[in-house]
Scaffold this active site. Structure first.
Site, PDB file in Angstrom:
ATOM      1  N   LEU A  31       0.861  -1.143  -0.094  1.00 39.28           N
ATOM      2  CA  LEU A  31      -0.133  -0.050  -0.140  1.00 39.28           C
ATOM      3  C   LEU A  31       0.787   1.167   0.007  1.00 39.28           C
ATOM      4  O   LEU A  31       1.797   1.220   0.696  1.00 39.28           O
ATOM      5  CB  LEU A  31      -0.825  -0.059   1.180  1.00 39.28           C
ATOM      6  N   HIS A  35      -3.327   4.092  -2.439  1.00 43.11           N
ATOM      7  CA  HIS A  35      -4.234   3.386  -1.747  1.00 43.11           C
ATOM      8  C   HIS A  35      -5.110   4.094  -0.713  1.00 43.11           C
ATOM      9  O   HIS A  35      -6.241   3.758  -0.581  1.00 43.11           O
ATOM     10  CB  HIS A  35      -3.608   1.944  -1.475  1.00 43.11           C
TER      11      HIS A  35
END
Ligand code: PAF
Length: 282
Positions: A31, A35
């Site tokens: 991530l 994200h």
């Protein structure tokens, strides 16, 4: 900040989510700020946010980067905890695709075979199949996808409409680094030199938007001239599409359109897109 609860089974997730109103963010992990932008939008949309972390093997073609796709569950959980995410679904490949399955898939319409779909045959069948499974498992009221993956967002929206899935698809804006490069888990593979070359993508999109008054040909020429100047970059496709159909616009198209671009820098494949308003002076 509490760590999110990590659930690895479909039955466990269903039991945890029973009766809850959910906003869902599907991811393949590793991530980054992009994200987290999706997660922050999701937190505004429903009281419970579920993030899935699953590197879906069926959307990678032979010779693609499944093995080198970055994985960092611990780091991901720390980032999600800081955002206040309560539930993470992190199934194994066996949980998602148990042995003995009949191989049913979701195949997109003709757009799934164009652009990314042409460069990566079968990619969107893998994406639509896993997204459809995840939507059935999580049963969210809304699912958040990044606008950076414009064709994926279009095809997921089309699938949801075509198959009457009871979920709203929400597109979240593309997060960019200070130099304009769209955030991607793959950016970490770029050497400093390649990173400089990759900046040609957002610069080409800017050039495209500035040429919008000249019509489609002018837009393509402006973007191409930026991309062609960059020796380390190998252009895959550059097109101007109608956001409503994702098909290339006609020469005299007026109104909203989307410039989409894909290129390889070294072994790293990058995509980007931008909206523009075509108003060819006639
Ligand atoms: O965009 C992605 O990360 C993936 O394609 C998705 C939507 C999580 C499906 O595996």
């Amino acid at each position: 900040m509490n760590d999110p609860v990590v659930i690895e089974t479909i039955a466990g997730l269903r039991a945890t989510l029973a009766g809850r109103e959910v906003a869902f963010v599907p991811t393949m992990g590793a991530l980054h700020e992009g994200h987290l932008t999706l997660v922050r939008e999701a937190l505004e949309l429903a009281p419970t946010v579920v993030v899935s972390i699953f590197v879906n093997p069926t959307q990678f073609g032979r010779g693609e980067d499944l093995d080198r796709y970055p994985r960092d569950l611990e780091g991901d959980l720390a980032k999600l905890a800081a955002e206040g995410v309560e539930v993470v679904f992190a199934p194994s490949a066996e949980e998602m695709y148990p042995p003995g399955g009949a191989g049913t898939t979701v195949v997109g319409g003709p757009v799934a075979g164009m652009f990314e779909g042409r460069a990566r045959p079968g990619h969107f069948t893998g994406v639509l199949t896993v997204v459809s499974k995840l939507l059935h498992i999580v049963q969210p009221k809304v699912a958040v996808f990044g606008r950076k993956d414009a064709q994926q967002l279009f095809l997921v929206g089309a699938m949801v409409r075509d198959l009457d899935l009871p979920v709203r698809i929400h597109g979240a804006p593309t997060a960019r680094d200070a130099d304009g490069l769209a955030l991607s888990s793959r950016n970490r593979f770029l050497s400093p030199e390649q990173r400089l070359a990759a900046r040609a993508l957002p610069r080409a999109l800017e050039a495209a938007s500035s040429a919008a008054d000249g019509g489609v040909d002018a837009v393509v020429a402006a973007a191409q001239s930026v991309l062609m100047d960059e020796e380390l970059l190998s252009l895959d496709y550059l097109a101007v599409v109608d956001p409503a159909t994702f098909l290339p616009v006609s020469d005299d198209h007026r109104g909203v359109a989307k410039t989409i671009v894909a290129a390889k820098v070294g072994d790293t494949r990058l995509i980007d897109n931008d909206d523009l308003y075509l108003n060819p002076a006639r």
